[in-house]
Design an enzyme around this catalytic site. Sequence first.
Site, PDB file in Angstrom:
ATOM      1  N   TYR A  77     -15.478 -10.366  -9.132  1.00 25.26           N
ATOM      2  CA  TYR A  77     -15.648  -8.975  -9.535  1.00 25.26           C
ATOM      3  C   TYR A  77     -14.422  -8.158  -9.149  1.00 25.26           C
ATOM      4  O   TYR A  77     -13.677  -8.511  -8.236  1.00 25.26           O
ATOM      5  CB  TYR A  77     -16.922  -8.347  -8.953  1.00 25.26           C
ATOM      6  CG  TYR A  77     -16.837  -7.931  -7.503  1.00 25.26           C
ATOM      7  CD1 TYR A  77     -16.452  -6.638  -7.155  1.00 25.26           C
ATOM      8  CD2 TYR A  77     -17.166  -8.808  -6.478  1.00 25.26           C
ATOM      9  CE1 TYR A  77     -16.387  -6.246  -5.833  1.00 25.26           C
ATOM     10  CE2 TYR A  77     -17.109  -8.425  -5.160  1.00 25.26           C
ATOM     11  CZ  TYR A  77     -16.718  -7.138  -4.836  1.00 25.26           C
ATOM     12  OH  TYR A  77     -16.651  -6.751  -3.516  1.00 25.26           O
ATOM     13  N   CYS A  78     -14.221  -7.085  -9.894  1.00 31.67           N
ATOM     14  CA  CYS A  78     -13.170  -6.111  -9.620  1.00 31.67           C
ATOM     15  C   CYS A  78     -13.817  -4.739  -9.734  1.00 31.67           C
ATOM     16  O   CYS A  78     -15.025  -4.613  -9.567  1.00 31.67           O
ATOM     17  CB  CYS A  78     -11.997  -6.283 -10.585  1.00 31.67           C
ATOM     18  SG  CYS A  78     -12.431  -6.036 -12.321  1.00 31.67           S
ATOM     19  N   ALA A  79     -13.058  -3.720 -10.026  1.00 32.86           N
ATOM     20  CA  ALA A  79     -13.640  -2.383 -10.122  1.00 32.86           C
ATOM     21  C   ALA A  79     -14.584  -2.256 -11.315  1.00 32.86           C
ATOM     22  O   ALA A  79     -15.691  -1.741 -11.179  1.00 32.86           O
ATOM     23  CB  ALA A  79     -12.544  -1.323 -10.198  1.00 32.86           C
ATOM     24  N   TYR A 106     -17.598  -3.558  -9.368  1.00 33.05           N
ATOM     25  CA  TYR A 106     -17.910  -2.678  -8.243  1.00 33.05           C
ATOM     26  C   TYR A 106     -18.539  -1.366  -8.729  1.00 33.05           C
ATOM     27  O   TYR A 106     -19.524  -0.897  -8.169  1.00 33.05           O
ATOM     28  CB  TYR A 106     -16.625  -2.404  -7.450  1.00 33.05           C
ATOM     29  CG  TYR A 106     -16.757  -1.329  -6.409  1.00 33.05           C
ATOM     30  CD1 TYR A 106     -17.238  -1.632  -5.140  1.00 33.05           C
ATOM     31  CD2 TYR A 106     -16.402  -0.018  -6.687  1.00 33.05           C
ATOM     32  CE1 TYR A 106     -17.365  -0.637  -4.175  1.00 33.05           C
ATOM     33  CE2 TYR A 106     -16.525   0.975  -5.740  1.00 33.05           C
ATOM     34  CZ  TYR A 106     -17.001   0.662  -4.492  1.00 33.05           C
ATOM     35  OH  TYR A 106     -17.129   1.650  -3.546  1.00 33.05           O
TER      36      TYR A 106
END
Length: 119
Positions: A77-79, A106
């Site tokens: 996952y990232c932003a 996120y």
Amino acid sequence: MPHPSAFSALVDAILPNITEVTIEAYQADDSWHLVDVREDREWLQDHLPQAKHLSRGILERDIEARFPDKHTPILLYCAGGARSALAAHNLQLMGYTRVASLIGGYKGWVQRQLPVVQD
């Protein structure tokens, strides 16, 4: 802030070739190893519970040391989901067979008011 058009086009081009997992599906399946691919400063602010950190800048270099079994289920996952999609694509190219990107990343987690961890 919207992504530049060439970056968005790149992400859109690889999305059909990767697996994406919803937050709800992740919560229902405890087999995933959650990996945060955001930058160090983002990780240090806070991150999802149970996550490990391998930023995009070192992911491909260090993934085999962290996860030598290429059949390990890894959820990135990232932003918002773009960087993790690109990371999932690269890990597939490296031979990882059970890698996916968390839809919404996120931001989607926080929008659902789910807990985050501050170290």
